[in-house]
Design an enzyme around this catalytic site. Structure first.
Site, PDB file in Angstrom:
ATOM      1  N   GLY A  22      34.318  43.054  37.405  1.00 32.63           N
ATOM      2  CA  GLY A  22      35.714  42.700  37.652  1.00 32.63           C
ATOM      3  C   GLY A  22      36.137  41.455  36.907  1.00 32.63           C
ATOM      4  O   GLY A  22      36.863  40.617  37.450  1.00 32.63           O
ATOM      5  N   ASN A  24      37.999  40.993  34.100  1.00 24.90           N
ATOM      6  CA  ASN A  24      39.157  40.968  33.217  1.00 24.90           C
ATOM      7  C   ASN A  24      40.306  40.135  33.780  1.00 24.90           C
ATOM      8  O   ASN A  24      41.264  39.832  33.073  1.00 24.90           O
ATOM      9  CB  ASN A  24      39.662  42.389  32.920  1.00 24.90           C
ATOM     10  CG  ASN A  24      40.121  43.105  34.179  1.00 24.90           C
ATOM     11  OD1 ASN A  24      39.300  43.450  35.018  1.00 24.90           O
ATOM     12  ND2 ASN A  24      41.427  43.321  34.322  1.00 24.90           N
ATOM     13  N   THR A  25      40.203  39.717  35.042  1.00 26.75           N
ATOM     14  CA  THR A  25      41.278  38.948  35.655  1.00 26.75           C
ATOM     15  C   THR A  25      40.726  38.102  36.806  1.00 26.75           C
ATOM     16  O   THR A  25      39.593  38.295  37.263  1.00 26.75           O
ATOM     17  CB  THR A  25      42.386  39.892  36.180  1.00 26.75           C
ATOM     18  OG1 THR A  25      43.511  39.121  36.606  1.00 26.75           O
ATOM     19  CG2 THR A  25      41.894  40.720  37.347  1.00 26.75           C
ATOM     20  N   SER A 146      33.650  36.680  51.392  1.00 24.72           N
ATOM     21  CA  SER A 146      34.965  36.154  51.768  1.00 24.72           C
ATOM     22  C   SER A 146      34.896  35.596  53.179  1.00 24.72           C
ATOM     23  O   SER A 146      34.061  36.031  53.990  1.00 24.72           O
ATOM     24  CB  SER A 146      35.998  37.290  51.714  1.00 24.72           C
ATOM     25  OG  SER A 146      37.194  36.922  52.355  1.00 24.72           O
ATOM     26  N   TYR A 172      38.140  45.778  55.410  1.00 24.18           N
ATOM     27  CA  TYR A 172      37.826  44.699  54.461  1.00 24.18           C
ATOM     28  C   TYR A 172      36.772  43.771  55.048  1.00 24.18           C
ATOM     29  O   TYR A 172      35.809  43.402  54.369  1.00 24.18           O
ATOM     30  CB  TYR A 172      39.095  43.918  54.122  1.00 24.18           C
ATOM     31  CG  TYR A 172      38.850  42.783  53.146  1.00 24.18           C
ATOM     32  CD1 TYR A 172      38.550  43.041  51.813  1.00 24.18           C
ATOM     33  CD2 TYR A 172      38.920  41.450  53.557  1.00 24.18           C
ATOM     34  CE1 TYR A 172      38.323  42.007  50.922  1.00 24.18           C
ATOM     35  CE2 TYR A 172      38.700  40.410  52.677  1.00 24.18           C
ATOM     36  CZ  TYR A 172      38.403  40.693  51.352  1.00 24.18           C
ATOM     37  OH  TYR A 172      38.169  39.662  50.469  1.00 24.18           O
TER      38      TYR A 172
END
Length: 318
Positions: A22, A24-25, A146, A172
């Site tokens: 992940g 690319n950003t 997280s 999540y």
């Protein structure tokens, strides 16, 4: 340990090879960029290759791109095979990619999207790449969790894929709790090997695209509060970078922002929830993850080596 750890504290990374999912950003981009600037050869493992190439072009150093779609075990296997064909070692695997608060969707293999992407995809990728890391002194697997792992925290073994009922927030939280449990159990299995270690990190509240799927009841408060409480992606990436590069970091440690409530600030050691430390649940989740992905880690924690093996029949206990 320094209370103001920054990218300036990253040791020279020349000669090291890193894969960042992940990348690319957002957090992954900042993580990969910092590693490349310090001399690492960095591979951006991304779903959208075009965006990955654009991100690589904005970075300085040895940066290449590998297609990887964590919502597909076939893609995970193909990416791992491609990486194995081009690499003879791997120093850092940064399991960063993730989705958050998505509407009810399934991966291509029928897994609930958040659990399948955030946990099972990374579980499989790690297992398929681990033997590139085991011979490498100082190699590390860093998985991004997280503070959401504390919210409605549970591993729903009776309904891992949320087929009976669905909660974006609960799903999540389960996936992020699974990230930590995976890290702790992996470290237990690696401990006697003496080379590779597993660590976890979390970014606090960072201004990224991750929360774009938040329910409306949360989206508005987040929009109002973000300018006050959030930090930018470069700061949010620091806990991951510290876990990946700090010479003093140890296997099984968890890094997050050092400010109040771990919302923002320079990275330090933090403590995860009591639920994340339950060994029996960690081991049960590991066994379920092997069954679901078909990726096996056959060595026991007591053995002096950890060998990996993949099968072609995932999903036996879905």
């Amino acid at each position: 340990m320094s209370e103001k750890w920054t990218t300036a504290n990253i040791p020279d990374q020349h000669g090291r090879v890193a894969v960042v999912t992940g990348a690319n950003t957002g957090l992954g981009y900042e993580t990969a960029k910092a590693l490349a600037e310090r001399g690492a050869s960095v591979i951006l493992a991304v779903r959208n290759v075009e965006k990955g190439e654009q991100a690589a072009a904005r970075m300085t150093g040895d940066v290449t791109v590998q297609a990887l779609d964590l919502t597909s075990l076939d893609s995970v296997r193909s990416a791992a095979a491609a990486l194995r064909s081009r690499l003879d070692r791997l120093d850092l695997l940064i399991n960063n990619a993730g989705v958050m608060y998505t509407p009810k969707q399934n991966t291509r293999d029928g897994f609930e999207l958040q659990f399948g992407t955030n946990h099972l995809g990374h579980f499989a990728l790690t297992g398929l790449l681990l033997d590139l890391m085991l011979p490498v002194p100082g190699s590390r697997v860093v998985t991004v969790s997280s503070t959401g792992h504390r919210i409605r925290a549970d591993i729903h073994f009776d309904d891992l894929q949320w087929e009976k009922s669905y909660s974006r927030v609960g799903a999540y939280g389960q996936s992020k709790l699974a990230n930590l449990m995976f890290t702790y159990e992996l470290q237990r299995r690696l401990a006697t090997h003496g080379t590779t270690v597993a660590l976890a990190a979390h970014p606090g509240v960072s201004s990224t695209e991750l929360a774009r799927n938040a329910p409306a009841a949360l989206r508005l408060p987040l929009t109002w509060l973000a300018p006050v409480i959030a930090q930018d992606a470069a700061m949010g990436a620091l806990p991951t970078l510290r876990a990946a590069t700090d010479p003093a970091a140890l296997g099984g440690q968890y890094y997050g922002p050092g400010g109040r409530y771990e919302v923002k600030g320079h990275p330090r050691l933090v403590i995860s929830s009591p639920e994340s430390l339950e060994v029996a649940v960690q081991q049960r989740l590991w066994a379920a993850s092997e069954d679901l992905t078909g990726v096996r880690f056959p060595a026991s924690p007591e053995q002096g080596h950890l060998r990996t093996m993949s099968t072609t029949t995932p999903g036996a206990s879905r």
